[in-house]
Design a protein around this motif. Sequence first.
Motif, PDB file in Angstrom:
ATOM      1  N   GLU A  81       0.803  -1.218   0.000  1.00  0.00           N
ATOM      2  CA  GLU A  81       0.000   0.000   0.000  1.00  0.00           C
ATOM      3  C   GLU A  81       0.838   1.270   0.000  1.00  0.00           C
ATOM      4  N   ASN A  82       1.803   1.368   0.913  1.00  0.00           N
ATOM      5  CA  ASN A  82       2.612   2.584   0.975  1.00  0.00           C
ATOM      6  C   ASN A  82       3.497   2.736  -0.253  1.00  0.00           C
ATOM      7  N   LEU A  83       4.026   1.606  -0.734  1.00  0.00           N
ATOM      8  CA  LEU A  83       4.864   1.641  -1.932  1.00  0.00           C
ATOM      9  C   LEU A  83       4.076   2.179  -3.121  1.00  0.00           C
ATOM     10  N   LEU A  84       2.879   1.642  -3.335  1.00  0.00           N
ATOM     11  CA  LEU A  84       2.060   2.087  -4.459  1.00  0.00           C
ATOM     12  C   LEU A  84       1.509   3.482  -4.237  1.00  0.00           C
ATOM     13  N   ASP A  85       1.234   3.832  -2.980  1.00  0.00           N
ATOM     14  CA  ASP A  85       0.752   5.179  -2.679  1.00  0.00           C
ATOM     15  C   ASP A  85       1.795   6.214  -3.076  1.00  0.00           C
ATOM     16  N   ASN A  86       3.061   5.958  -2.746  1.00  0.00           N
ATOM     17  CA  ASN A  86       4.141   6.869  -3.132  1.00  0.00           C
ATOM     18  C   ASN A  86       4.308   6.915  -4.647  1.00  0.00           C
ATOM     19  N   PHE A  87       4.180   5.743  -5.284  1.00  0.00           N
ATOM     20  CA  PHE A  87       4.294   5.688  -6.741  1.00  0.00           C
ATOM     21  C   PHE A  87       3.214   6.540  -7.398  1.00  0.00           C
ATOM     22  N   PHE A  88       1.952   6.396  -6.940  1.00  0.00           N
ATOM     23  CA  PHE A  88       0.845   7.135  -7.548  1.00  0.00           C
ATOM     24  C   PHE A  88       0.956   8.630  -7.280  1.00  0.00           C
ATOM     25  N   PHE A  89       1.483   8.997  -6.108  1.00  0.00           N
ATOM     26  CA  PHE A  89       1.690  10.408  -5.811  1.00  0.00           C
ATOM     27  C   PHE A  89       2.677  11.018  -6.806  1.00  0.00           C
ATOM     28  N   LEU A  90       3.806  10.341  -7.022  1.00  0.00           N
ATOM     29  CA  LEU A  90       4.798  10.832  -7.987  1.00  0.00           C
ATOM     30  C   LEU A  90       4.228  10.848  -9.403  1.00  0.00           C
ATOM     31  N   TRP A  91       3.445   9.815  -9.733  1.00  0.00           N
ATOM     32  CA  TRP A  91       2.805   9.744 -11.045  1.00  0.00           C
ATOM     33  C   TRP A  91       1.870  10.920 -11.243  1.00  0.00           C
ATOM     34  N   GLN A  92       1.088  11.254 -10.206  1.00  0.00           N
ATOM     35  CA  GLN A  92       0.112  12.335 -10.322  1.00  0.00           C
ATOM     36  C   GLN A  92       0.781  13.696 -10.487  1.00  0.00           C
ATOM     37  N   ILE A  93       1.822  13.975  -9.716  1.00  0.00           N
ATOM     38  CA  ILE A  93       2.461  15.292  -9.797  1.00  0.00           C
ATOM     39  C   ILE A  93       3.332  15.428 -11.044  1.00  0.00           C
ATOM     40  N   ASN A  94       3.569  14.307 -11.720  1.00  0.00           N
ATOM     41  CA  ASN A  94       4.312  14.354 -12.980  1.00  0.00           C
ATOM     42  C   ASN A  94       3.374  14.173 -14.175  1.00  0.00           C
ATOM     43  N   SER A  95       2.227  14.869 -14.091  1.00  0.00           N
ATOM     44  CA  SER A  95       1.258  14.957 -15.197  1.00  0.00           C
ATOM     45  C   SER A  95       0.586  13.624 -15.524  1.00  0.00           C
ATOM     46  N   GLY A  96       0.406  12.757 -14.530  1.00  0.00           N
ATOM     47  CA  GLY A  96      -0.327  11.523 -14.760  1.00  0.00           C
ATOM     48  C   GLY A  96      -1.785  11.807 -15.076  1.00  0.00           C
ATOM     49  N   LYS A  97      -2.361  11.049 -15.958  1.00  0.00           N
ATOM     50  CA  LYS A  97      -3.745  11.265 -16.399  1.00  0.00           C
ATOM     51  C   LYS A  97      -4.661  10.219 -15.761  1.00  0.00           C
ATOM     52  N   MET A  98      -5.841  10.670 -15.325  1.00  0.00           N
ATOM     53  CA  MET A  98      -6.774   9.783 -14.656  1.00  0.00           C
ATOM     54  C   MET A  98      -7.233   8.647 -15.568  1.00  0.00           C
ATOM     55  N   LYS A  99      -7.324   8.929 -16.863  1.00  0.00           N
ATOM     56  CA  LYS A  99      -7.784   7.878 -17.781  1.00  0.00           C
ATOM     57  C   LYS A  99      -6.813   6.697 -17.797  1.00  0.00           C
ATOM     58  N   ILE A 171      -4.795   0.322  -6.196  1.00  0.00           N
ATOM     59  CA  ILE A 171      -5.162   1.036  -7.421  1.00  0.00           C
ATOM     60  C   ILE A 171      -6.616   1.496  -7.341  1.00  0.00           C
ATOM     61  N   THR A 172      -7.499   0.598  -6.900  1.00  0.00           N
ATOM     62  CA  THR A 172      -8.920   0.928  -6.775  1.00  0.00           C
ATOM     63  C   THR A 172      -9.139   2.015  -5.723  1.00  0.00           C
ATOM     64  N   SER A 173      -8.481   1.877  -4.572  1.00  0.00           N
ATOM     65  CA  SER A 173      -8.627   2.873  -3.502  1.00  0.00           C
ATOM     66  C   SER A 173      -8.123   4.240  -3.960  1.00  0.00           C
ATOM     67  N   TYR A 174      -7.014   4.242  -4.682  1.00  0.00           N
ATOM     68  CA  TYR A 174      -6.457   5.513  -5.158  1.00  0.00           C
ATOM     69  C   TYR A 174      -7.431   6.196  -6.106  1.00  0.00           C
ATOM     70  N   PHE A 175      -8.040   5.420  -6.981  1.00  0.00           N
ATOM     71  CA  PHE A 175      -9.000   5.999  -7.925  1.00  0.00           C
ATOM     72  C   PHE A 175     -10.145   6.672  -7.173  1.00  0.00           C
ATOM     73  N   PHE A 176     -10.733   5.974  -6.205  1.00  0.00           N
ATOM     74  CA  PHE A 176     -11.871   6.531  -5.474  1.00  0.00           C
ATOM     75  C   PHE A 176     -11.449   7.700  -4.583  1.00  0.00           C
ATOM     76  N   GLN A 177     -10.173   7.735  -4.221  1.00  0.00           N
ATOM     77  CA  GLN A 177      -9.660   8.824  -3.394  1.00  0.00           C
ATOM     78  C   GLN A 177      -9.549  10.124  -4.185  1.00  0.00           C
ATOM     79  N   VAL A 178      -9.098  10.045  -5.428  1.00  0.00           N
ATOM     80  CA  VAL A 178      -8.837  11.265  -6.208  1.00  0.00           C
ATOM     81  C   VAL A 178      -9.944  11.601  -7.205  1.00  0.00           C
ATOM     82  N   GLN A 179     -10.793  10.623  -7.538  1.00  0.00           N
ATOM     83  CA  GLN A 179     -11.863  10.851  -8.498  1.00  0.00           C
ATOM     84  C   GLN A 179     -13.180  10.974  -7.732  1.00  0.00           C
TER      85      GLN A 179
END
Length: 223
Positions: A81-99, A171-179
């Motif tokens: 969870e923490n590993l992927l949470d950090n990954f998604f945070f970096l992905w998001q601030i580096n212009s990651g797209k929700m799609k 991945i599912t939790s992150y989606f519901f968190q930001v969308q």
Amino acid sequence: MEPIQSSERKSLKKMIIQEIKQYIIDHELKAGDQLPTERKFTELFGVSRSVVREALSFLENTEIITVRQGHGAFLNETNFENLLDNFFFLWQINSGKMKEIVGLRALFESSAIDEIVKANRKDELDRLKELVENSAGLTTPEEFRIADLAFHKELLKATGNELFIQMTNMITSYFFQVQHVQLTHAEYQAIIKEHQEIVAALLAGDAERAKKLLTNHMKNTRA
């Protein structure tokens, strides 16, 4: 002797981190097992105690181990969870797209359906069906959101694959968190119907129909 340069120390620490990881693998250590002492690692790898301490500190910060004061270092349970949470945070601030997250969810959950039908875990499917039935009477947007998330997590859980469950849950939790999708009562009732149809297809062992329904469901809920 010349003092060790900063770059050399970083390289040495990195090497010792890998050595400790290899030690864990070679000695087949499991969650809860205790690692050797700093002194023992110092003797094994021929480096200073401070370098070993830095390497252990890194492993603790990345949650591979837990250091208990006065007791030593212990190997942690697997948790992505923490590993992927950090990954998604970096992905998001580096212009990651929700799609892209939506596509990843669809890919993983479609794969989950194949695994669920293959495993035919009736207890898990009955639990999924009960979850959908119990969520039909909800009334508020926040309840709708929580119930939709719970359905998708329970769906992934039905695979029985712990590694897959941990990765896809994040991945599912992150989606519901930001969308933040706000559903009306009518939209939620439509979602409940789609959930019911997906479960019915799974209980019938029809993976292709379940995947088609799931894909349409994600599109319909703007997910």
